[in-house]
Structure formats: C-alpha cells, structure tokens
Design a protein around this motif. Structure first.
Motif, short mmCIF file in Angstrom:
data_model
loop_
_atom_site.label_atom_id
_atom_site.label_comp_id
_atom_site.label_asym_id
_atom_site.label_seq_id
_atom_site.Cartn_x
_atom_site.Cartn_y
_atom_site.Cartn_z
N GLU A 42 -14.42 3.36 -1.34
CA GLU A 42 -13.99 4.77 -1.45
C GLU A 42 -12.87 5.07 -0.45
O GLU A 42 -11.89 5.75 -0.77
N GLN A 43 -13.03 4.56 0.77
CA GLN A 43 -12.00 4.78 1.80
C GLN A 43 -10.70 4.09 1.42
O GLN A 43 -9.61 4.65 1.61
N LYS A 44 -10.81 2.88 0.87
CA LYS A 44 -9.61 2.15 0.44
C LYS A 44 -8.89 2.93 -0.66
O LYS A 44 -7.67 3.04 -0.64
N GLN A 45 -9.65 3.47 -1.61
CA GLN A 45 -9.03 4.23 -2.69
C GLN A 45 -8.30 5.46 -2.16
O GLN A 45 -7.20 5.77 -2.60
N ALA A 46 -8.90 6.14 -1.19
CA ALA A 46 -8.25 7.31 -0.60
C ALA A 46 -6.94 6.91 0.10
O ALA A 46 -5.92 7.60 -0.04
N LEU A 47 -6.96 5.79 0.82
CA LEU A 47 -5.74 5.33 1.49
C LEU A 47 -4.67 4.91 0.49
O LEU A 47 -3.48 5.20 0.67
N LEU A 48 -5.08 4.25 -0.58
CA LEU A 48 -4.12 3.84 -1.61
C LEU A 48 -3.52 5.05 -2.32
O LEU A 48 -2.32 5.07 -2.63
N ASP A 49 -4.34 6.07 -2.55
CA ASP A 49 -3.83 7.31 -3.14
C ASP A 49 -2.79 7.96 -2.22
O ASP A 49 -1.74 8.43 -2.68
N GLU A 50 -3.08 7.96 -0.93
CA GLU A 50 -2.13 8.53 0.03
C GLU A 50 -0.84 7.72 0.06
O GLU A 50 0.26 8.28 0.12
N MET A 51 -0.95 6.39 -0.01
CA MET A 51 0.25 5.55 -0.04
C MET A 51 1.10 5.87 -1.27
O MET A 51 2.33 5.94 -1.18
N ASN A 52 0.46 6.05 -2.40
CA ASN A 52 1.20 6.41 -3.63
C ASN A 52 1.91 7.74 -3.47
O ASN A 52 3.07 7.89 -3.89
N GLN A 53 1.24 8.71 -2.86
CA GLN A 53 1.86 10.02 -2.64
C GLN A 53 3.05 9.91 -1.69
O GLN A 53 4.09 10.53 -1.91
N LEU A 54 2.88 9.12 -0.64
CA LEU A 54 3.98 8.92 0.31
C LEU A 54 5.17 8.24 -0.36
O LEU A 54 6.33 8.61 -0.12
#
Length: 159
Positions: A42-54
């Motif tokens: 779940e934490q990895k998915q949140a970080l990957l989502d943030e990377m996509n937004q960035l």
C-alpha cells in the motif's frame, strides 16, 4: 527560470523512500510477514502514485515553457534542452542524475523482490499440493493445455 528543481527534489525524496520500502519488503518476504507485506504494498502504491503526479507536473511545466513538444513530449527532448543550458541549471542536472540513479536502484531491488516472491509462490504451491496429496508426476492435461494434478487417496489432510 523554469521551476522544476523542487519537483526533482521531491522525486528524489520519494525514490529514497521507495528504495527503503523495497528493502523492508525483501526482509518481510524472508520473515513471511503477510501483514507487513500488505502494508508495504500500500505504501509503495502511494509513492508510485505521487511519482506519477510529479512526472505529470514536470511535463506540464516543460510544455508550458515550450521546452518539449506539446503533442509528444519526450525525456530525450528535455535532456537535450537541459544540456544546452548554462551552469545556472547545474543543480537540476545533478538532481536529475541522482533521480535516474535512484530509479535504477529501485528497479533492481523491485526485480529482485519479484524473483523472491515468485520463488516463495512456487514453494507454497508445491507444499499445498503435497498437503492435498498431489504428486508432481501425476498430472494430466486440461482441454486448454495446462496441467492439472490428479488427487491421491493418501492425503495428509485425510490422515
């Protein structure tokens, strides 16, 4: 000046967190700690989502300042533009290189974790088949071409 340095700074922070999480994930696989593995996923998915937004934000800024093509922006186009700039963007070059290095580290760790997970899944499947009394030699083909084990009357579950 184009305001992309803060995006690269945040990207670097996210990649560092992701790298640490991948280390934790590998340890959790070794411990077979399913709760931790789910939490890390779940934490990895949140970080990957943030990377996509960035990344989207970075591309939008580069399009806004006509650095890359509006219809088909590419990373090479941005890198070429960055190399043509003066030393005032050296910090952006350095951050970009650090992010690329961290990304490669994360990809390597993720691939390693995928291999570990695959091995664990195969082991667990084999153990489950043993508990059900399936023998790897006693398999038949299904209509779709995959194999299906034949049950044995001597299962550990029936003992």
């Amino acid at each position: 000046m184009i305001p992309i340095a803060p995006i690269f700074i945040r990207s670097k922070e996210v990649l560092e967190k992701l790298s640490a999480l991948l280390d934790e994930e590998r340890f959790a696989y070794g411990e077979s700690d399913s709760d931790t593995i789910i939490n890390i996923a779940e934490q990895k998915q949140a970080l990957l989502d943030e990377m996509n937004q960035l990344n989207e934000k970075r591309v939008n800024i580069l399009i806004k300042f006509d650095v890359v093509d509006r219809k088909k922006p590419t990373e090479e186009e941005f890198k070429h533009w960055l190399n043509l700039q003066d030393s005032s963007l050296d910090n952006v070059r350095l951050l970009m290189n650090e992010c690329e290095t961290l990304l490669q580290v994360c990809k390597t760790k993720n691939n390693t974790n995928a291999r570990v997970l695959n091995t664990l899944q195969k082991r667990n499947k084999h153990l489950f088949e043993l508990l059900q009394g399936h023998n790897s030699k006693n398999k038949v083909y299904t209509s779709r071409g995959s194999t299906h084990p034949i049950s044995s009357k001597h299962t550990l579950g029936r003992a």
